[in-house]
Motif scaffolding. Structure first.
Motif: not given
Length: 81
Positions: A17-19, A24-25, A47-49, A56-59
């Motif tokens: 949830e924090a990730a 979210a942006e 803003g990215g691929d 990055s979200f998973c990390n």
């Protein structure tokens, strides 16, 4: 739209949830919870691929899990220290 499954045996739901809140942006991320997992449904990406943002979200979800688990395992300092 991508679906990423975070097994509760490896990730804490609050870390996922924090990730998701942090990203979210960059992407629309909806979370689906079950007894075994939290599934992140990644919609529109900004803003990215997509691949970079999802990885990055998973990390971050993993990092947040590790931080929370270490905090929970750390002994509390006695008051006055």
């Amino acid at each position: 739209m991508g679906r990423i499954t975070f097994d509760r045996s490896l990730y804490t739901p609050d870390a996922v949830e924090a990730a998701a809140a942090t990203y979210a942006e960059y992407a629309d991320i909806a979370l689906e919870r079950s007894t075994d997992a939290v599934v992140a449904v990644v919609g529109a990406v900004r803003g990215g691929d997509r691949e970079t943002i999802e990885h990055s979200f998973c990390n971050l979800a993993l990092q947040e899990t590790v931080v929370r688990m270490r905090r929970a395992a750390a002994p509390e300092a006695p008051e006055g220290d």
